[in-house]
Scaffold this motif. Structure first.
Motif, PDB file in Angstrom:
ATOM      1  N   ALA A  83       0.815  -1.215   0.000  1.00 36.95           N
ATOM      2  CA  ALA A  83       0.000   0.000   0.000  1.00 36.95           C
ATOM      3  C   ALA A  83       0.850   1.269   0.000  1.00 36.95           C
ATOM      4  CB  ALA A  83      -0.929   0.007   1.216  1.00 36.95           C
ATOM      5  N   ARG A  84       0.312   2.330  -0.580  1.00 37.53           N
ATOM      6  CA  ARG A  84       0.986   3.629  -0.585  1.00 37.53           C
ATOM      7  C   ARG A  84       1.103   4.183   0.828  1.00 37.53           C
ATOM      8  NH1 ARG A  84      -2.656   4.353  -4.488  1.00 37.53           N
ATOM      9  NH2 ARG A  84      -3.860   5.884  -3.301  1.00 37.53           N
ATOM     10  N   GLY A 108       6.268  -2.467   7.008  1.00 37.57           N
ATOM     11  CA  GLY A 108       7.469  -1.729   7.371  1.00 37.57           C
ATOM     12  C   GLY A 108       7.616  -0.481   6.531  1.00 37.57           C
ATOM     13  N   ASP A 109       8.857  -0.065   6.342  1.00 33.71           N
ATOM     14  CA  ASP A 109       9.135   1.128   5.554  1.00 33.71           C
ATOM     15  C   ASP A 109       9.282   0.783   4.082  1.00 33.71           C
ATOM     16  OD1 ASP A 109       9.233   3.057   7.577  1.00 33.71           O
ATOM     17  OD2 ASP A 109      11.256   2.451   8.118  1.00 33.71           O
ATOM     18  N   ALA A 110       8.677   1.592   3.221  1.00 35.14           N
ATOM     19  CA  ALA A 110       8.959   1.492   1.784  1.00 35.14           C
ATOM     20  C   ALA A 110      10.263   2.220   1.513  1.00 35.14           C
ATOM     21  CB  ALA A 110       7.821   2.123   0.982  1.00 35.14           C
ATOM     22  N   GLY A 111      11.063   1.676   0.609  1.00 36.83           N
ATOM     23  CA  GLY A 111      12.359   2.283   0.326  1.00 36.83           C
ATOM     24  C   GLY A 111      12.284   3.709  -0.149  1.00 36.83           C
ATOM     25  N   SER A 112      11.196   4.050  -0.830  1.00 33.26           N
ATOM     26  CA  SER A 112      11.090   5.389  -1.396  1.00 33.26           C
ATOM     27  C   SER A 112      10.241   6.320  -0.532  1.00 33.26           C
ATOM     28  CB  SER A 112      10.471   5.309  -2.794  1.00 33.26           C
ATOM     29  OG  SER A 112       9.184   4.733  -2.728  1.00 33.26           O
ATOM     30  N   SER A 265       9.351  -3.311 -12.039  1.00 33.64           N
ATOM     31  CA  SER A 265       9.693  -3.896 -10.739  1.00 33.64           C
ATOM     32  C   SER A 265      11.031  -4.620 -10.797  1.00 33.64           C
ATOM     33  CB  SER A 265       8.587  -4.827 -10.255  1.00 33.64           C
ATOM     34  OG  SER A 265       8.325  -5.868 -11.167  1.00 33.64           O
ATOM     35  N   ALA A 266      11.402  -5.148 -11.963  1.00 34.17           N
ATOM     36  CA  ALA A 266      12.733  -5.737 -12.136  1.00 34.17           C
ATOM     37  C   ALA A 266      13.810  -4.668 -12.006  1.00 34.17           C
ATOM     38  CB  ALA A 266      12.832  -6.436 -13.489  1.00 34.17           C
ATOM     39  N   ASP A 267      13.575  -3.512 -12.620  1.00 40.41           N
ATOM     40  CA  ASP A 267      14.536  -2.409 -12.530  1.00 40.41           C
ATOM     41  C   ASP A 267      14.680  -1.938 -11.089  1.00 40.41           C
ATOM     42  OD1 ASP A 267      14.813  -2.564 -15.255  1.00 40.41           O
ATOM     43  OD2 ASP A 267      13.542  -0.827 -15.686  1.00 40.41           O
ATOM     44  N   GLU A 322       5.650   1.582  -6.521  1.00 39.91           N
ATOM     45  CA  GLU A 322       4.787   2.744  -6.426  1.00 39.91           C
ATOM     46  C   GLU A 322       3.965   2.909  -7.699  1.00 39.91           C
ATOM     47  OE1 GLU A 322       5.145   7.501  -5.211  1.00 39.91           O
ATOM     48  OE2 GLU A 322       6.934   6.233  -5.356  1.00 39.91           O
ATOM     49  N   GLY A 323       2.676   3.102  -7.538  1.00 40.98           N
ATOM     50  CA  GLY A 323       1.780   3.250  -8.673  1.00 40.98           C
ATOM     51  C   GLY A 323       1.141   1.949  -9.124  1.00 40.98           C
TER      52      GLY A 323
END
Length: 340
Positions: A83-84, A108-112, A265-267, A322-323
């Protein structure tokens, strides 16, 4: 490893390092021009100085006791929460997809995204929508008083477990303007979480230097109170097996399984420079006629290999972008259904 000048002190103020972000050449996660401050030191033994509340044998929250009982009966499927950040609408949408499919979501924390709802509030939102929550708690943003408050609130909320991580530095991600705290590190936090009655999980990075001391570092976290180890991407089932054999019994293992369903998502996964995936994993997704179907099939196959390892009590489906939050939630749910 290349010869780098040694950094004087850990930028994350760790006492029981190193963290999982050490570069393959031994470089510090925050200062790549210097060598990690812990690489020349022997494994630091946990001293117990931060266990401020005596642990009574068998003293657990009701939710923690239920988690420990369930982990011993069947493999768990845990999924990263896609989730965002700061979006109740996105939490609702992902929860509607994942509820009934996952044994727990790792929130947890999203990397971005460096700003999230407080852990206990996010756990409340998710559990009120039918999802069992395994809460990620980082040490970057909170001093020990705030951490103790969150642990108390999480005990009231009845989360399945608390995942204690030191956390990424504020110099990375989208909030370099924020002051890092790092009053504790993950080992000290594990002791506090255990004293609060939680099932405590920690992370291990078998592929990050010093590889030969990663098992010993996990054993110190275990001494501090860790019940479960989430094993970060290490290149497949064989390296995870070797790590488990080196670390030994007395702790349960939940290896991470990458979920990659499209080129984007691979990138994203490839951008994490210290992450090790099975040979050809990303190229198979990128070259597939149907990348999504291929990514789901690869995740299922790798998860089945992980679940066959001695000591493994579940898998953590790890991925998101994201997105594409709902799309990833649907992929995670599909993988969980196939594993059952």
């Amino acid at each position: 490893m290349t010869s780098l000048p040694l950094i004087d002190t850990c930028p994350k103020r760790m006492e029981y390092g190193p963290c999982g972000g050490v570069g393959f050449n031994g470089s510090c996660e925050i200062d790549a021009a210097h060598r990690c401050a812990f690489l020349h030191r022997p494994t630091v033994p946990w001293t117990g100085v931060d266990r401020t509340v005596a642990v009574v044998p068998g003293s657990r929250t009701a939710a923690a006791a239920a988690t420990l009982a369930a982990l011993g009966t069947r493999p768990w499927v845990v999924a990263d929460l896609p989730a965002r950040a700061l979006s109740v609408e996105s939490i609702d949408s992902c929860a509607a997809i994942l509820a009934g499919e996952m044994d727990a979501v790792l929130a947890g924390d999203a990397g971005s995204a460096r700003v999230q709802f407080p852990p206990a509030y996010r756990a409340h939102l998710l559990q009120s929508r039918g999802l069992r929550v395994w809460t990620g708690l980082n040490m970057r943003d909170r001093n020990r008083v705030a951490i103790e408050g969150e642990l108390a609130a999480l005990a009231v909320e009845g989360v399945a477990g608390v995942h204690c991580v030191t956390g990424d530095h504020t110099r990375t991600g989208d909030r370099p303007d924020a002051a890092p705290v790092f009053d504790l590190d993950s080992t000290e936090a594990a002791a506090l979480a255990r004293a609060a009655g939680h099932v405590v999980s920690v992370a291990a990075s078998p592929a990050a230097p010093p590889i030969d001391r990663r098992a010993a570092r996990l054993r110190e976290k275990q001494r501090a109170g860790a019940d479960v180890c989430f094993v970060n991407h290490a290149g497949g089932a064989a390296p995870v097996r070797r790590f488990i054999e080196a670390a030994g019994d007395g702790i349960r293992y939940i290896p991470c399984v990458p979920v990659v369903v499209d080129a984007a998502s691979a990138d994203l996964l490839e951008s994490f420079t210290t992450l090790v995936l099975p040979d050809g994993f990303l190229s198979r997704v990128r070259s597939a006629r149907d990348p999504r179907a291929e990514g789901i099939a690869l995740a299922v196959a790798l998860a089945e290999e992980m679940l066959a390892l001695p000591g493994v009590v579940g898998v953590n489906l790890s991925g998101g972008r994201e997105g594409a939050e709902d799309s990833f939630a649907e992929a995670l749910a599909e993988i969980a259904r196939r594993l059952r």
